[in-house]
Write a protein that holds these residues in place. Structure first.
Motif, PDB file in Angstrom:
ATOM      1  N   TRP A  94     -55.753 -23.807  20.595  1.00 46.79           N
ATOM      2  CA  TRP A  94     -55.192 -25.058  21.102  1.00 46.79           C
ATOM      3  C   TRP A  94     -54.534 -25.890  20.008  1.00 46.79           C
ATOM      4  N   PRO A 126     -55.834 -34.455  25.814  1.00 48.72           N
ATOM      5  CA  PRO A 126     -57.178 -34.296  26.400  1.00 48.72           C
ATOM      6  C   PRO A 126     -57.675 -35.552  27.095  1.00 48.72           C
ATOM      7  N   LEU A 134     -56.301 -28.218  32.788  1.00 49.53           N
ATOM      8  CA  LEU A 134     -57.259 -27.906  31.731  1.00 49.53           C
ATOM      9  C   LEU A 134     -56.677 -26.919  30.722  1.00 49.53           C
ATOM     10  N   MET A 150     -53.829 -28.219  27.909  1.00 55.40           N
ATOM     11  CA  MET A 150     -54.061 -29.238  26.889  1.00 55.40           C
ATOM     12  C   MET A 150     -53.564 -28.753  25.531  1.00 55.40           C
ATOM     13  N   ALA A 163     -53.592 -29.883  21.052  1.00 52.61           N
ATOM     14  CA  ALA A 163     -54.223 -30.685  20.010  1.00 52.61           C
ATOM     15  C   ALA A 163     -53.333 -30.706  18.782  1.00 52.61           C
ATOM     16  N   TYR A 217     -58.155 -34.077  17.614  1.00 52.21           N
ATOM     17  CA  TYR A 217     -57.833 -33.863  19.024  1.00 52.21           C
ATOM     18  C   TYR A 217     -58.272 -32.486  19.504  1.00 52.21           C
ATOM     19  N   LYS A 277     -61.449 -33.200  20.926  1.00 52.05           N
ATOM     20  CA  LYS A 277     -61.289 -33.788  22.254  1.00 52.05           C
ATOM     21  C   LYS A 277     -61.017 -32.711  23.315  1.00 52.05           C
ATOM     22  N   VAL A 278     -60.271 -31.683  22.926  1.00 52.69           N
ATOM     23  CA  VAL A 278     -60.029 -30.566  23.852  1.00 52.69           C
ATOM     24  C   VAL A 278     -61.345 -29.919  24.245  1.00 52.69           C
ATOM     25  N   THR A 281     -63.505 -32.012  26.491  1.00 53.78           N
ATOM     26  CA  THR A 281     -63.005 -32.040  27.865  1.00 53.78           C
ATOM     27  C   THR A 281     -63.348 -30.747  28.604  1.00 53.78           C
TER      28      THR A 281
END
Length: 573
Positions: free
Chosen positions: A432, A440, A480, A483, A485, A490, A493-494, A497
């Motif tokens: 990601w 995210p 989903l 996403m 990063a 981040y 954050k992915v 989530t």
């Protein structure tokens, strides 16, 4: 998911240790403390994705549940069987509270202080209208949790416990059936971490959906990684729906209610007396928030918190004397809001998920070498007594440490972290990173919008839960996997989530499966307790890698105490 990319540019860091503890809150620190007491030569590393020690402990009030030497632990067990509507692991509850006073004394030996009466005895506050259960407040209101954190962390530092912060653990490693460590990444530098360990203790706290009030770190990755490693989970239908001030934060409701605080509607009516003439407002927020939702639907909102009935001599138990709450109180007074004189508006808030990892009495999971402590274990079914978290994080941390130590003594060889498994996880983690895509936070917000509404979080129905599950499936399909990063922060954050989506799906499915109202689960379309409802809903990974949910009956034939009454019978919704 994005396509695979070259991982050779991302640096690997391998860390070898005897014991890997994931989560730096009180359960993790207690686990480390106890293992060092058993063998000071063992190498222990605590890993946490947060920047500081302590977890939720640092903002807690410092209240502690303990069975004092002149009390009978069986009285507490019977109270909690009643309070949990029968969903009580009697042997585990008895074990934990039989250890509680010793842990309280250890806190005191470390320098923590508890409120005493003039005669020197501890000042206890009864909880939830129960006959025997009570908490013991910290001496300095607003600073108790911080005092515990500073003293406990200092003690384990002196014992040589190491800590690595701002590292997110994503996967557990296994050597055949045994745990061999874990992998994760530094959320600032992006470095890939490989932890090789003989045992892993999960101490990550409750999962949730990033509401306010300091609940923004635990997002379900602990449950997801345990599930993927083969551990069983349970209690996904139970959440903690708290009532919180609309305009600010406050700690200590569990002390306020027994002393006379109450909730009133816009007409000034103490409405809990209507829904529960016996207990009134002196009960768990789970029941109060059901009533708040009912009042709002009847047009009686907003809801206010009224502490005018609290006696003057009891104000010392609730008025902050130091720390963040004192600063909060002073700032509110400067704005013309005096918490101790004025009625303040409060709202329900979905706080956290009570799901956890299934363990034996000592904290061992079904995966050799994997243990769980604190709120990562699932003990209470969605109804809470004040002081429970600080008490059980100490006892479960202590027990998990002893069990992990015994396991290590029986190991014939150290489990090996296999390179092909490590490489696979590394590719999965970083695919990601450095990509465009949906932020995210935008996907997290969509998930929040599914679970936060009152007809999903409080007054559950088959229609509302089914609709929410359909919406989640759509989000998972449409957003989903898209996403992206831009940097390691981040990327964290992915993965948060992804984990939140995982726990949300199981929460909705478990809430649909339990067609009754019991303890911390209320179905507006099944408001009564079912005769055949005395079971836990377990989740395990099946042969196809999917989550399989099944019922496990409460083994009353092996427990000491019969179920003779139900706390839920005190309420008429």
């Amino acid at each position: 998911m994005m396509k695979e990319k070259d991982m050779t540019a991302i640096e690997n860091k391998t860390v070898k240790t005897d014991v890997l503890i994931i989560g730096g809150g009180p359960a993790g620190m207690w686990s480390a403390k106890r293992i060092k007491e058993l063998d000071e030569k063992l190498d222990i590393i605590i890993v946490d994705k947060g920047g500081k020690w302590g977890g939720q402990m640092t903002i807690s009030g410092g209240d502690f549940d303990a069975v004092l030497p002149d009390e009978d632990v069986s009285d507490w067990v019977k109270d909690l069987i009643y309070y949990y509507d029968g969903l009580c692991e009697q042997d585990i509850v008895e074990k934990l509270f039989s250890m509680s006073y010793d842990r309280m004394m250890e806190y005191q030996e470390l320098g923590c202080t508890f409120l005493c009466k003039d005669d020197g005895s501890y000042k206890g506050v009864p909880q939830r209208g129960l006959d025997h259960v009570k908490l013991y407040p910290a001496k300095y209101k607003g600073r108790g949790g911080e005092e515990m954190f500073k003293n406990l962390s200092s003690a384990i530092y002196k014992k040589g416990v190491k800590r690595l912060g701002r590292i997110m653990i994503t996967n557990l490693l296994k050597d055949k059936e045994k745990i061999s460590g874990a992998v994760g990444f530094d959320i600032r530098s992006g470095e890939f971490y490989i932890f090789e360990a003989k045992v892993v203790i999960l101490c990550c706290g409750n999962s949730g959906w990033k509401p306010s009030y300091g609940k923004n770190l635990a997002t379900g990755e602990c449950l997801k990684m345990a599930f993927e490693a083969g551990a069983e989970l349970r209690n996904f239908e139970f959440t903690k729906v708290w009532n919180v001030p609309k305009l600010f934060s406050w700690e200590g409701q569990t002390t306020l209610m027994p002393l006379g605080a109450r909730f009133v509607n816009k007409n000034g009516e103490a409405f809990m007396d209507k829904y529960s003439p016996v207990l009134g407002a002196n009960t768990d927020p789970h029941y109060i928030t059901i009533a708040m939702a009912k009042e709002a639907l009847a047009g009686n909102a907003p809801i206010y918190f009224d502490i005018s009935k609290i006696k003057e001599e009891d104000v010392i138990l609730i008025k902050p004397q130091i720390g963040w709450q004192l600063m909060n109180h002073e700032k509110l007074c400067a704005l013309g809001i005096d918490f101790f004189k004025d009625n303040t508006e409060w709202n329900p808030q979905l706080n956290e998920l009570l799901a956890g990892i299934v363990t034996d009495i000592n904290g061992a999971t079904c995966v050799p070498g994997l243990y769980a402590a604190g709120r990562s274990r699932s003990i209470d079914p969605g109804v809470y007594i004040g002081g429970f978290a600080l008490s059980t994080t100490s006892t479960t941390g202590y027990l998990a440490a002893e069990a992990a130590f015994a396991y290590m003594q029986g190991l014939e060889h150290t489990p090996v972290a296999h390179q092909d498994q490590i490489d696979s996880y590394k590719n999965e983690i970083y695919c990601w990173l450095g990509t465009g895509g949906i932020a995210p936070k935008d996907v997290m917000r969509k998930i929040q919008q599914i679970v936060f509404p009152y007809d999903v979080s409080i007054l559950k129905t088959e229609a509302s839960l089914t609709k929410a599950l359909t919406r989640l499936e759509s989000i998972n399909h449409d957003f989903l996997g898209r996403m992206g990063a831009a940097d390691p922060h981040y990327l964290m954050k992915v993965w948060e989530t992804i984990a939140t989506s995982f726990i949300t799906e199981l929460h909705l499915k478990a809430s649909l499966e339990r067609k009754e109202s019991r303890a911390g689960h209320y179905r507006d379309d099944y408001p009564e307790r079912a005769a055949d409802g005395l079971y836990w809903l377990h989740v395990k990974k099946n042969a196809g890698g999917k989550a399989e949910m099944y019922k496990r009956a409460v083994p009353l034939d092996t427990y000491k105490y019969p179920i003779t009454r139900y706390y839920g019978d005190n309420f008429k919704f």
